[in-house]
Scaffold this active site. Structure first.
Site, PDB file in Angstrom:
ATOM      1  N   ARG A 230       0.847  -1.188   0.000  1.00 29.86           N
ATOM      2  CA  ARG A 230       0.000   0.000   0.000  1.00 29.86           C
ATOM      3  C   ARG A 230       0.883   1.239   0.000  1.00 29.86           C
ATOM      4  O   ARG A 230       1.864   1.308   0.746  1.00 29.86           O
ATOM      5  CB  ARG A 230      -0.902   0.026   1.242  1.00 29.86           C
ATOM      6  CG  ARG A 230      -2.033  -0.999   1.235  1.00 29.86           C
ATOM      7  CD  ARG A 230      -3.125  -0.656   0.222  1.00 29.86           C
ATOM      8  NE  ARG A 230      -4.218  -1.599   0.270  1.00 29.86           N
ATOM      9  CZ  ARG A 230      -4.371  -2.628  -0.577  1.00 29.86           C
ATOM     10  NH1 ARG A 230      -3.494  -2.843  -1.543  1.00 29.86           N
ATOM     11  NH2 ARG A 230      -5.403  -3.440  -0.459  1.00 29.86           N
ATOM     12  N   GLU A 259      -3.123   7.372  -4.878  1.00 30.30           N
ATOM     13  CA  GLU A 259      -3.349   6.817  -6.221  1.00 30.30           C
ATOM     14  C   GLU A 259      -4.830   6.929  -6.594  1.00 30.30           C
ATOM     15  O   GLU A 259      -5.672   6.921  -5.699  1.00 30.30           O
ATOM     16  CB  GLU A 259      -2.876   5.349  -6.291  1.00 30.30           C
ATOM     17  CG  GLU A 259      -3.647   4.393  -5.398  1.00 30.30           C
ATOM     18  CD  GLU A 259      -3.063   2.982  -5.420  1.00 30.30           C
ATOM     19  OE1 GLU A 259      -1.871   2.808  -5.117  1.00 30.30           O
ATOM     20  OE2 GLU A 259      -3.833   2.048  -5.723  1.00 30.30           O
ATOM     21  N   HIS A 277      -0.700  -0.093  -9.961  1.00 32.58           N
ATOM     22  CA  HIS A 277      -1.370  -1.052  -9.061  1.00 32.58           C
ATOM     23  C   HIS A 277      -1.880  -2.267  -9.852  1.00 32.58           C
ATOM     24  O   HIS A 277      -3.085  -2.555  -9.842  1.00 32.58           O
ATOM     25  CB  HIS A 277      -2.512  -0.364  -8.290  1.00 32.58           C
ATOM     26  CG  HIS A 277      -2.887  -1.081  -7.022  1.00 32.58           C
ATOM     27  ND1 HIS A 277      -3.329  -0.427  -5.897  1.00 32.58           N
ATOM     28  CD2 HIS A 277      -2.879  -2.407  -6.699  1.00 32.58           C
ATOM     29  CE1 HIS A 277      -3.603  -1.318  -4.946  1.00 32.58           C
ATOM     30  NE2 HIS A 277      -3.334  -2.536  -5.414  1.00 32.58           N
TER      31      HIS A 277
HETATM   32  C1  8YV Z   1      -6.444  -4.881  -6.296  1.00 32.32           C
HETATM   33  C2  8YV Z   1      -5.301  -5.188  -3.959  1.00 32.32           C
HETATM   34  O1  8YV Z   1      -5.780  -3.900  -6.992  1.00 32.32           O
HETATM   35  O2  8YV Z   1      -5.866  -7.357  -3.234  1.00 32.32           O
HETATM   36  C3  8YV Z   1      -5.541  -6.219  -2.903  1.00 32.32           C
HETATM   37  O3  8YV Z   1      -5.416  -5.889  -1.705  1.00 32.32           O
HETATM   38  O4  8YV Z   1      -4.917  -4.105  -3.681  1.00 32.32           O
HETATM   39  C4  8YV Z   1      -5.480  -5.544  -5.404  1.00 32.32           C
HETATM   40  O5  8YV Z   1      -5.541  -6.876  -5.632  1.00 32.32           O
HETATM   41  C5  8YV Z   1      -7.778  -4.323  -5.993  1.00 32.32           C
HETATM   42  O6  8YV Z   1      -8.284  -4.510  -4.752  1.00 32.32           O
HETATM   43  C6  8YV Z   1      -8.764  -4.812  -7.029  1.00 32.32           C
HETATM   44  O7  8YV Z   1     -10.064  -4.437  -6.747  1.00 32.32           O
END
Ligand code: 8YV
Length: 315
Positions: A230, A259, A277
């Site tokens: 993060r 972001e 991401h």
């Molecule tokens: C995704 C993420 O970008 O799983 C996570 O914690 O940050 C990522 O896999 C995102 O949540 C897709 O909706």
């Protein structure tokens, strides 16, 4: 049909599949929230969340019939899990299915930043190869990869990095039992010992700014930082300053504080590799994540236990 509130940007294929059995109400980033909630708030029984967009305590508290929040992510820091669980609302996430792809991207960023792959590609595309040779990168073999947070993803990166001849060290707040990796009791000690520092711990307020100017100084002028966890875990101002002034050598970043906005200063630097991401963004993993979101919702609404609940969190 069961009414769900969608508060995160999610793959259209997931929404299409869910729409067969659920009525989805879109409210991403709070757009049109008041009007929508006035109309359908009492009907909402589930929320669809994501890794960086989830419901806060206010929204959770305003939905009297909310039963479940299903997050399309392994990280659940965008959702106020404590507020949900204290009201008896279930929260689910998508662990395991994305571990391999996230670890692959972390390893890719490690190699890209140390071998200057992004920079080399830009050099070639600008036609500079015709005039001179690209500067050298560094060998990863024999260097130390320090992993901040040796969970599922941290361990999967360690396994990959071993194959490349990297020595593995780590710092984690959880006791880890017997592992063949060197443990450092503090993050400063880990940064001191590392050539590459990988951020692989959970997000959320407890870890905000964990990697700051002093940790970057410990990592040192030949050190690299890679973040696939993060953005806010790394103090972004301190990182930019450290990259500009040579306090560290470079960075590979898949996540950013604020972001999808990425500071111009990072965009202009040669010694950073930046990706939007994408660590879990493969067809296979996104399909598996979608399957798990649907399986959790279907299980809950047919009276069965959910598959992957977020364990009880304390504030
Ligand atoms: C995704 C993420 O970008 O799983 C996570 O914690 O940050 C990522 O896999 C995102 O949540 C897709 O909706």
């Amino acid at each position: 049909m069961i009414d769900l509130l969608q508060v995160a940007t999610l793959p259209p294929a997931l929404i299409e599949r869910l729409s067969e059995n659920y009525q989805i109400h879109q409210c991403v980033d709070g757009a049109g929230a008041d009007e929508l909630l006035e109309k359908v708030g009492p009907n909402i029984r589930g929320i669809l969340a994501g890794g960086t967009q989830g419901p806060d305590a206010n929204l959770i508290g305003s939905l009297p019939n909310l039963e479940i929040i299903a997050s399309h992510s392994v990280g659940f820091d965008a959702t106020d899990v404590v507020a949900a669980q204290s009201r008896g609302v279930l929260v689910t996430h998508t662990p395991e299915v994305l571990t391999g792809d996230v670890a692959d991207l972390a390893m890719t960023l490690i190699l890209m930043v140390t071998r200057r792959v992004g920079e080399s590609e830009r050099f070639l595309r600008r036609g500079e190869w015709l005039k001179k040779r690209m500067d050298f990168g560094v060998t990863v073999k024999g260097r130390t990869l320090g992993i901040l947070g040796l969970g599922r993803i941290g361990k999967a990166v360690a396994r990959r990095a071993e194959v490349f001849g990297l020595n593995i060290a780590f710092h984690d707040i959880q006791p880890m039992g017997d592992l063949p990796y060197r443990h450092y009791p503090t993050l400063t000690d880990l940064a001191d010992a590392s050539d590459i520092l990988l951020v692989a711990c959970e997000g959320g307020p407890a870890n905000r700014g964990l990697v700051d100017a002093s940790i970057l100084k410990s990592l040192g002028s030949k050190g690299y930082i890679v973040n696939t966890a993060r953005g806010p875990i790394v103090n972004q101002k301190d990182l930019i300053e450290a990259l500009k002034s040579g306090v560290i050598a470079g960075a590979g970043l898949d996540v950013f504080d604020g972001e999808p906005t990425v500071p111009d200063e990072l965009l202009e630097m040669e010694n950073v590799v930046l990706t939007p991401h994408i660590a879990s963004s493969t067809h296979e993993t996104r399909r598996a994540m979608a399957d798990l979101v649907i399986a959790n919702l279907d299980a809950h609404f047919s009276g069965k236990p959910v598959l992957t609940p977020v364990p009880p969190q304390v504030s």
